[in-house]
Design an enzyme around this catalytic site. Structure first.
Site, mmCIF file in Angstrom:
data_model
loop_
_atom_site.group_PDB
_atom_site.id
_atom_site.type_symbol
_atom_site.label_atom_id
_atom_site.label_comp_id
_atom_site.label_asym_id
_atom_site.label_seq_id
_atom_site.Cartn_x
_atom_site.Cartn_y
_atom_site.Cartn_z
ATOM 1 N N TYR A 24 0.801 -1.231 0.000
ATOM 2 C CA TYR A 24 0.000 0.000 0.000
ATOM 3 C C TYR A 24 0.830 1.275 0.000
ATOM 4 O O TYR A 24 0.279 2.371 0.053
ATOM 5 C CB TYR A 24 -0.966 -0.029 1.194
ATOM 6 C CG TYR A 24 -1.871 -1.245 1.148
ATOM 7 C CD1 TYR A 24 -2.802 -1.386 0.126
ATOM 8 C CD2 TYR A 24 -1.776 -2.266 2.091
ATOM 9 C CE1 TYR A 24 -3.624 -2.506 0.047
ATOM 10 C CE2 TYR A 24 -2.593 -3.384 2.028
ATOM 11 C CZ TYR A 24 -3.512 -3.499 1.005
ATOM 12 O OH TYR A 24 -4.313 -4.607 0.924
ATOM 13 N N HIS A 101 -7.592 -0.833 -7.258
ATOM 14 C CA HIS A 101 -6.891 -1.383 -6.091
ATOM 15 C C HIS A 101 -5.458 -0.878 -6.114
ATOM 16 O O HIS A 101 -4.807 -0.901 -7.166
ATOM 17 C CB HIS A 101 -6.901 -2.913 -6.116
ATOM 18 C CG HIS A 101 -8.289 -3.458 -6.120
ATOM 19 N ND1 HIS A 101 -9.090 -3.452 -5.003
ATOM 20 C CD2 HIS A 101 -9.035 -3.966 -7.126
ATOM 21 C CE1 HIS A 101 -10.275 -3.952 -5.315
ATOM 22 N NE2 HIS A 101 -10.269 -4.263 -6.594
HETATM 23 C C1 DQA Z 1 -7.253 -3.391 -1.813
HETATM 24 C C2 DQA Z 1 -6.977 -4.893 -2.010
HETATM 25 C C3 DQA Z 1 -7.870 -5.736 -1.141
HETATM 26 O O1 DQA Z 1 -7.608 -7.117 -1.340
HETATM 27 C C4 DQA Z 1 -7.634 -5.402 0.323
HETATM 28 O O2 DQA Z 1 -8.490 -6.169 1.130
HETATM 29 C C5 DQA Z 1 -7.747 -3.958 0.613
HETATM 30 C C6 DQA Z 1 -7.177 -2.998 -0.347
HETATM 31 C C7 DQA Z 1 -6.225 -2.531 -2.565
HETATM 32 O O3 DQA Z 1 -6.468 -1.334 -2.697
HETATM 33 O O4 DQA Z 1 -5.194 -3.050 -3.007
HETATM 34 O O5 DQA Z 1 -8.228 -3.550 1.663
HETATM 35 O O6 DQA Z 1 -8.530 -3.097 -2.317
#
Ligand code: DQA
Length: 146
Positions: A24, A101
């Site tokens: 992230y 994502h």
């Molecule tokens: C997410 C990916 C998802 O699998 C995860 O549960 C998240 C963030 C992403 O932004 O990469 O909370 O949506």
């Protein structure tokens, strides 16, 4: 002019800076929203943000979204992988949507490969970090221009 975009963040996104940085990027959620707001402005789009950790609230926001938005950018977090009520609410909204994502969900745990909203979305962007939101907004702009 159709230029209004709702960016809807789901569960655990507000705690972004406390989540694994390799997925992230270590940025705060505030910084994420500021960056996305900058992308939107540069693309001539008006953006409104929403985040919730409560699925029912997210569903209600999808119900309301047609009153204030022409298109959606959705990152529902883990709900992406199993929350059929969110899929139904997206369908009810009737708005064009892009799924985004931060992390590369296709290259992580198996459960993250499933998306219950993907086929309702005009595009999916994953694994580009915060820049993925610029790509998502570009898709939105294209859809709104046609
Ligand atoms: C997410 C990916 C998802 O699998 C995860 O549960 C998240 C963030 C992403 O932004 O990469 O909370 O949506």
């Amino acid at each position: 002019m159709r230029d209004r975009v709702a960016v809807l963040h789901g569960v655990n996104l507000a705690a972004l800076d406390r989540r694994p940085a390799q997925h992230y990027g270590g940025l705060t959620f505030t910084r994420l929203e500021q960056t996305v707001a900058g992308y939107a402005e540069a693309l001539g789009l008006t953006v409104r943000f929403f985040q919730s950790d409560f699925e029912g609230e997210y569903v209600q926001e999808l119900h309301k979204a047609p009153d204030y938005a022409d298109a959606l950018v959705l990152n529902p977090g883990a709900w992406t992988h199993y929350a059929w009520a969110i899929r139904d609410a997206l369908e009810i909204s009737g708005l064009p949507a892009v799924e985004v994502h931060l992390s590369d969900v296709g290259m992580r745990e198996r459960f993250r490969r499933e998306s219950v909203i993907r086929d309702l979305c005009v595009a999916t962007v994953a694994g580009q970090g915060v820049e993925g939101y610029r790509t998502a907004l570009e898709h939105v702009r294209e859809v709104l221009a046609t």
